[in-house]
Scaffold this motif. Structure first.
Motif, PDB file in Angstrom:
ATOM      1  N   ARG A  99       1.030  -1.179   0.051  1.00 34.37           N
ATOM      2  CA  ARG A  99       0.019   0.077  -0.041  1.00 34.37           C
ATOM      3  C   ARG A  99       0.927   1.163   0.068  1.00 34.37           C
ATOM      4  O   ARG A  99       1.731   1.454   0.769  1.00 34.37           O
ATOM      5  CB  ARG A  99      -0.923   0.082   1.319  1.00 34.37           C
ATOM      6  N   GLY A 132      -3.782   1.709  -7.230  1.00 34.88           N
ATOM      7  CA  GLY A 132      -4.370   1.779  -5.869  1.00 34.88           C
ATOM      8  C   GLY A 132      -3.815   2.693  -4.767  1.00 34.88           C
ATOM      9  O   GLY A 132      -4.005   3.016  -3.775  1.00 34.88           O
ATOM     10  N   ASP A 186      -8.740   2.111  -1.829  1.00 35.33           N
ATOM     11  CA  ASP A 186      -7.800   2.110  -2.881  1.00 35.33           C
ATOM     12  C   ASP A 186      -7.925   2.978  -3.951  1.00 35.33           C
ATOM     13  O   ASP A 186      -8.992   3.263  -4.587  1.00 35.33           O
ATOM     14  CB  ASP A 186      -7.635   0.901  -3.290  1.00 35.33           C
TER      15      ASP A 186
END
Length: 280
Positions: A99, A132, A186
């Motif tokens: 992430r 994302g 995301d």
């Protein structure tokens, strides 16, 4: 302890705040810095310092290895914003970071300000490679004016009646921690502005009332600022900031306050709130 996150520039103003907010969420935080000793001296002993050279990317893979998420924030008005983000992206891919959260700026397409455009280009780079990626676009911080106001005089090289959506850095960091933990969708982009539009005159007036002592607002010229506070700056930073001041003089810097309130689930911090907290 929860997931591990890496925060770029953890010895800087924004990085310190994001690292603290992440720690408050139970995350294990690594903080990159050119000088690990400085990070420890700042009192951030709960943050694991990792030596990284953002200019070359040296140390980034090591800093990202084992991290679940990374917060990408580049030093203010850095001329190589896009290059730093590109190197961080490459290292995050190599280290397997799942992430990414990017610290951009409100109005990254404002052609009057080159450092805004660099952030816009970095956003495009990240979206192309990592759709994302969560992007945060904060307005100017309340904390930028706090030292001068507490000293009793805030002097700026633009008109005193220009409006600003000044945002509390702590509120921004709280949203950043949400992004790092996956609580934001995301690929989402979030504009973060404070709950009120204030001019520098109103900033000083509010401070005088809250602090119960005079706080003066004064305007200087761009030429005087260049010869004074700007004299020691590198040419690129000087150029970027003078362009920013000219844009502020023209239109201020305001954004919609509603998104931040929705993200926080509470009223955002006002300027008076921050002053009260800082002087308790």
């Amino acid at each position: 302890m929860g997931a591990t996150v890496t925060v770029l520039g953890a010895s800087g103003k924004t990085g310190r705040a994001v690292a603290a907010a992440a720690r408050a969420r139970g995350l294990t935080v690594r903080g990159t810095t050119r000088d690990p000793g400085r990070l420890l001296a700042d009192g951030a002993r709960a943050v694991e310092p990792v030596a990284v050279d953002l200019a070359t990317g040296e140390g980034l893979v090591e800093a990202f290895t084992g991290a679940d998420a990374a917060y990408l924030v580049v030093p203010n008005v850095h001329p190589d914003e896009v290059g730093i983000v590109r190197r961080a992206l490459r290292a995050a891919d190599e280290a397997g970071v799942a992430r990414l959260v990017y610290h951009s700026v409100a109005d990254p397409d404002d052609r009057r300000m080159a450092h805004h455009l660099r952030k816009g280009e970095a956003e495009e780079l990240l979206r192309a490679a990592r759709p994302g990626t969560v992007v945060l676009r904060p307005a100017a911080y309340q904390q930028n004016l706090l030292p001068a106001v507490l000293a009793g005089r805030v002097e700026v090289p633009y008109r005193l009646d220009a409006p600003f959506s000044l945002v509390d850095l702590g509120d921004v960091a709280e949203v950043a921690a949400d992004a790092l933990t996956g609580r934001l969708p995301d690929g989402s982009t979030h504009v973060l502005g404070g709950p009120e539009e204030l001019t520098i005159l109103e900033v000083a007036e509010t401070a005088s009332r809250v602090l119960e002592r005079p706080v003066e607002a004064a305007a200087t010229t761009a030429e005087a600022w260049r010869a004074g506070p700007g004299a020691a700056l590198p040419p690129s930073a000087l150029s970027d900031l003078l362009a920013m001041f000219a844009a502020y003089d023209e239109s201020g810097f305001t954004v919609d306050p509603a998104p931040l309130a929705r993200l926080l689930g509470r009223p955002p911090t006002t300027w008076a709130d921050l002053l009260t907290k800082e002087t308790r």
